[in-house]
Design a protein around this motif. Structure first.
Motif, mmCIF file in Angstrom:
data_model
loop_
_atom_site.group_PDB
_atom_site.id
_atom_site.type_symbol
_atom_site.label_atom_id
_atom_site.label_comp_id
_atom_site.label_asym_id
_atom_site.label_seq_id
_atom_site.Cartn_x
_atom_site.Cartn_y
_atom_site.Cartn_z
ATOM 1 N N ARG A 454 8.473 2.358 -2.307
ATOM 2 C CA ARG A 454 7.163 2.598 -1.690
ATOM 3 C C ARG A 454 6.638 1.399 -0.903
ATOM 4 O O ARG A 454 5.642 1.504 -0.204
ATOM 5 N N ARG A 455 7.296 0.259 -1.052
ATOM 6 C CA ARG A 455 6.851 -0.930 -0.310
ATOM 7 C C ARG A 455 7.086 -0.718 1.183
ATOM 8 O O ARG A 455 8.163 -0.293 1.584
ATOM 9 N N ARG A 456 6.109 -1.046 1.960
ATOM 10 C CA ARG A 456 6.297 -0.964 3.403
ATOM 11 C C ARG A 456 6.507 -2.377 3.956
ATOM 12 O O ARG A 456 6.181 -3.361 3.290
ATOM 13 N N VAL A 457 7.085 -2.444 5.141
ATOM 14 C CA VAL A 457 7.255 -3.755 5.780
ATOM 15 C C VAL A 457 5.857 -4.274 6.091
ATOM 16 O O VAL A 457 5.099 -3.610 6.783
ATOM 17 N N PRO A 458 5.489 -5.441 5.565
ATOM 18 C CA PRO A 458 4.116 -5.885 5.781
ATOM 19 C C PRO A 458 3.850 -6.218 7.244
ATOM 20 O O PRO A 458 4.708 -6.760 7.941
ATOM 21 N N LYS A 459 2.663 -5.854 7.680
ATOM 22 C CA LYS A 459 2.281 -6.093 9.064
ATOM 23 C C LYS A 459 1.580 -7.439 9.165
ATOM 24 O O LYS A 459 0.886 -7.854 8.241
#
Lengths: 690, 690
Positions: A454-459
């Motif tokens: 569920r981790r997204r690539v941090p912006k």
């Protein structure tokens, strides 16, 4: 901070420490730090400070900080509350760079506590001293034997040193993580009880360790999202450094959120906001205690942004594997069966399995060669991103049969996550010491996979002026709000402002039927006060509608003068959506989409992201809202213009980049969604300035 | 079954056993039973049967069943599939009362498997032999040392004997339960791998043990709800005997349900149906593996029907206790704080705590006297039904501080459930051997509490004729369905049948506007084929509507002659509900209520019960449907007639008592709900006969 000393050095690798309020009674909380430091063999200089004793626990003590022969790098203040404030003052005066405060009694809600808090903040601002706590059970660096802690868990002599850094709002949890981690082969580089974060936040403390080559990964126990901006900054830097973070965040239930408020003095956000925030920071959120403790090795193997991960399950026990599949699939992760090519490769290796979602080796047999061959094939089959072997009874006494082959796949490029069905601590240990993520329950296994995926690539954080707080909190009226939508490029229904005192029906640039709404920034919820009349068919009806609205507002909100109404054509489409934007005090700007209406409220059916978002993210958000399936061609019905809806989400989320006006809340409700290709149209918007 | 021998005796306490197909190789699956029986010291007579050997594992073997010197009480058939059928025939011919079959290959979906299954069913019907399996890893009675099993987990020599009986669809799980149970102090009286239940079902097998004074409670691992009627009968008898049941049921995810279909050949029901069934049987459903293994001692302490249970939490660790509260509250169980009286009692005992949802002893101190006094007060405070102590770091090395006081409350009338935050196996063991339910994770603790509290008091099974299957499956037309509603006493909108060929508008006993609907049992979903026209304002419009309907049906369903239409007044209310009834092949009659419409489908927002239900149950069902909050005076809106809605649910559920007509499905959709006091009105109903 002294120039020659970094925060990390003073905080976690001090050359000298003072323990202010060190007790002579090792059984007391205030007696522990000296004992633990000596027991661990801390190599720096220790200065016990006790106002009433020359000796504590058999060694010389100093009467005051001022009496010390040098300025210590770090002071742990273990005196009661009032003495703690005085001690901080002393530290600041002497130039001690970091002090950690054990005492409680600094909550905002209690007047004395608030006074003390203000005092601490003042000292920090005036002198630059950095504080950990209050309510900190201490700071531990196992590698440097800095056991500056009053947590009884550190009485243990055989503490496993590792490469994970743990930080927790709860002081007792650092002890629990220590023992739970040790039981599953996990050691720590350091552990910090961050307490109430009056100065140093959990994010800043972790960030200070990012350049430590002995720290590979982070475990966090979060009770609040206080100072989440620093957590986000740390998470971004950690992602850049390739150091994964796994967190447990309290607050799934309203009851726990309420408790966090009373316990930590923080505001309780909603749980899905915390969920979104952590995911957008690339921080895995474990949902279970075992998932937190056992999960990091797996999280470390799964790249950020792997929400579409496909899991293949192979087993020697149908029932046990079904438990794992049930949990993994129920958490929204795809569990898939082998492709025809993979089945053929298995058959060629002499392994006959049925073409099902599970590769069941029960008939082929729980033997080393069978399991190893099946794993080798799965680990090179392109359809699987993660392979989950589930081992049955043989794991307990015959690990050579189905556990050893997993161990022997430790070098594979593709990650593995093993679940062992019987009680088999040795098998778990065998796997873990080979670096294979291994789980003792299907729940922890699924939890770790989901947390990782569920981790997204941090912006990157978008630079924007800090919103002044507290500001006027002014609401825009609907015309002003409309002008803002125009600037954002969000299409809206035409609207004409009409003076409420009008005697003849105005000329309109659009045709009847129309909607008539009171126009006043003082009224946020127009319908609730009878401020809206729909489906007005003619000029005569329009005048009647204005009169009716004036009458009702006069009765219900006599404080609000009705000077103008807004007239809009009635617009309709396939359906509606609600698009919102909000600057959270802790987490910053967030954008939201929901179907709107009472069902959104009842089912909490909405999707959130840190703002701003791009089109791809906006589409992902739309896909997460169950009720919006209705607009995606559900059951043969025509599809709505989801591209335009996504465009509106992106546009509203751009408020996060705009410094002027300082919008803290905006809600387009309803946003009419027309057929694909026909666009969306905002019918009403509520906008609140800082 | 021979008269002198009960099923339990032959199944679980046989005086003699035959092992048909016993191998001479102890490493093979078919070599295990003899080895385990001898190792355990089984005191009965063992007859290994091997067609090709005179000796197996060092003892004499018989060439055939017919060659045995006596008729064994129980035969375990461990030969491959085809030989197994022959062996069952032999057993039946010789009058062996019970045979257990290890082999696989009896699935309905495979033609050969179906033939074999039919053969086994034929043998049972003709001879009365009782079968366990196929696909059974065996039958174990630890007390009598009957280890008639091929499960490798029983190779252990130090198996803990206890008072729990376990039964599982999965054979490997009985081994996992054995080792997992042992690790947390749980021993078993017996364990049975029930396999595919061609004859004896899990319910019948457990029921056979109900009169065993050595069995106190039951653990079930369920992959399907096959033969659920026998499970229900067992559960009723177990409730009457005061023997609790805790079950784990696979199938939270569609993926696992699909797997159960391929794995067991059973039909997959929906998960909420299984949930309802188990709850209505008084069976606790654990949601986690640890909850299943650790939960029974707690489930045994909570009475059936305790859904309103109120939990008090006391702790020496705020963070750990918050984890427990978060989980317990998130599972829908009330966690409450102490009353003013309780706070006063605590203060009188010298224990100062803040008036919060959590009784936090951190400041009072983790000392024996403090914890014991707090527990004594909570255990006698009327506001708590269950007390959950959460113990922190001290549990690990100083159990005398906060664990021993819990142990010393073992005799309290009120149940306790302890959660230990650090890794502290000794503390858990101390608690468990004192009979205190204790948990190593907050998830297992909350799971066990929820599983216990969700059990309802099981209702007696209503005698009704078995519905012939497969029957005609005829749908009633809407007029016939209306007549059924009349017989059930469910109010419905007036309706007139009008010949489709009518040339002049008919006289109606109600006024316009009306709804016009095609009347044909061949059309279940009228709207989908253009068979409905709403808001018809006059006689002329009525004729036009009939014509339009005829035209559309002629185009879309040319096979269906449109002879009549149904005309009804347009009725409206505050909202709508859907009330349904269905006879599930396995679980029997169920009644359902939902809000209806597409949201019911999207959110799976419905409540189910075994039918029939009474008014109190119907009200509980209504309260479980989130969308029906809209009809309960949501946000100041007028309340709907929920009494009348509950009455309609009760009335429809009475179909379960009616043998004629044999309704297998009925759905009132929509049921118009009017304001409180104004009743409900069925507008459409779909009824299907067997």
């Amino acid at each position: 901070m002294t120039e020659s000393l970094t925060l990390r050095q003073a905080l976690l690798s001090p050359r000298s420490v003072a323990i202010v309020g060190q007790s002579d009674d090792a059984a007391k909380t205030a007696g522990r730090p000296l004992k633990y430091l000596r027991q661990a063999g801390y190599r720096g200089r220790i200065y016990p400070v006790n106002a009433r004793r020359d000796m504590v626990l058999g060694e010389p003590a100093w009467r005051s900080l001022g009496a010390l022969p040098e300025r210590p790098d770090h002071a742990y203040i273990v005196t009661p509350t009032d003495g703690a404030v005085v001690a901080v003052e002393d530290c600041a005066r002497l130039g001690v760079p970091v002090a950690t405060i054990l005492a409680d009694g600094f909550t905002e809600s209690d007047p004395d506590g608030a006074t003390r808090l203000a005092r601490l903040r003042g000292i920090c601002a005036e002198t630059g001293i950095r504080l950990v706590g209050p309510s900190s059970l201490g700071v531990v660096n196992l590698r440097d034997r800095v056991l500056l802690t009053a947590n009884a868990a550190f009485a243990e002599t055989d503490i496993r040193v590792g490469r994970i850094f743990a930080a927790s709002h709860s002081g007792s949890l650092i002890g629990a993580l220590l023992s739970r981690g040790a039981a599953c082969g996990i050691g720590f580089a350091g552990l910090v009880s961050v307490g109430n974060e009056v100065d140093l936040s959990i994010g800043e403390i972790c960030a200070a360790t990012l350049d430590d080559p002995n720290v590979d990964a982070y475990l966090l126990f979060l009770e609040t999202m206080r100072k989440a901006d620093t957590l986000r900054a740390f998470a971004l830097a950690a992602a850049a450094a390739g150091k994964p973070i796994l967190a447990y965040k309290l607050g799934r239930s309203a009851e726990a959120r309420e408790l966090a408020v009373s316990h930590t003095g923080a505001l309780a956000g909603e749980d899905d906001m915390a969920d979104t925030f952590l995911a957008d920071c690339g921080i895995g959120r474990a949902d279970t205690f075992d998932g937190l403790v056992e999960g990091l090795p797996l999280v470390a193997r799964i790249p950020l942004g792997a929400s579409g991960i496909r899991v293949g399950v192979v087993t020697t026990t149908g029932g046990g594997a079904s438990m794992a599949i049930d949990r993994i699939a129920a958490s929204g992760i795809a569990v898939i069966g082998p492709s025809a090519t993979t089945l053929a490769r298995l058959a060629k290796a002499g392994i006959e399995v049925a073409p099902a979602r599970l590769i069941d080796l029960t008939i082929a047999g729980a033997r080393y060669d069978v399991v190893k061959a099946a794993l080798d094939i799965m680990l090179t089959a392109p359809e699987f991103d993660l392979v989950v072997p589930v081992v049955g009874s043989s794991a307990r006494f015959h690990p050579q049969l189905a556990v050893q082959p997993i161990v022997d796949c430790a070098g594979a490029a593709k990650p593995l996550a093993a679940f062992i069905v019987p009680e088999a601590p040795q098998a778990l240990e065998l796997l873990r010491s080979a670096g294979i993520p291994a789980f003792r329950t299907p729940e922890a296994c699924a939890d770790a996979i989901a947390a990782a995926a569920r981790r997204r690539v941090p912006k990157p954080i978008v630079a924007r002026k800090r919103i002044p707080s507290p500001g006027s909190g002014r609401l825009l009226d609907e015309l002003e709000a409309g002008a803002l939508l125009d600037r954002l490029g969000i299409a809206r229904a035409p609207a004409a402002a009409v003076a409420a005192g009008v005697k003849t029906a105005p000329e309109l640039s659009f045709t009847y039927p129309v909607a008539v709404k009171v126009l006043s920034p003082a009224i946020a919820h127009k319908t609730d006060v009878g401020g809206v009349v729909l489906d007005v068919q003619s000029g005569t009806d329009l005048l009647a509608a204005i009169k009716a609205i004036r009458g009702r507002i006069a009765a219900q909100r006599p404080d609000v003068p009705v000077e103008r109404v807004l007239v809009q054509p009635m617009v309709s489409g396939l359906g509606e959506a609600l698009v919102g934007y909000r600057v959270d005090r802790d987490m910053g700007p967030l954008v939201m989409v929901a179907a709107g209406g009472v069902m959104t409220e009842i089912y909490r059916d909405r999707s959130l992201r840190l703002a701003p978002v791009d089109l791809a993210e906006a589409h992902a958000m739309i896909a997460e809202v169950k009720a919006l399936k209705m607009l995606a061609g559900y059951r043969g019905k025509p599809a709505g213009d989801l591209d335009a809806l996504a465009g509106a989400i992106v546009a509203l989320s751009r408020l996060a980049r705009m410094d002027d006006p300082a919008v803290v809340e905006a809600e387009i409700n309803p946003l009419i969604v027309r057929r694909a290709g026909e666009g969306v149209l905002a019918v009403d918007a509520l906008v609140k300035l800082a």
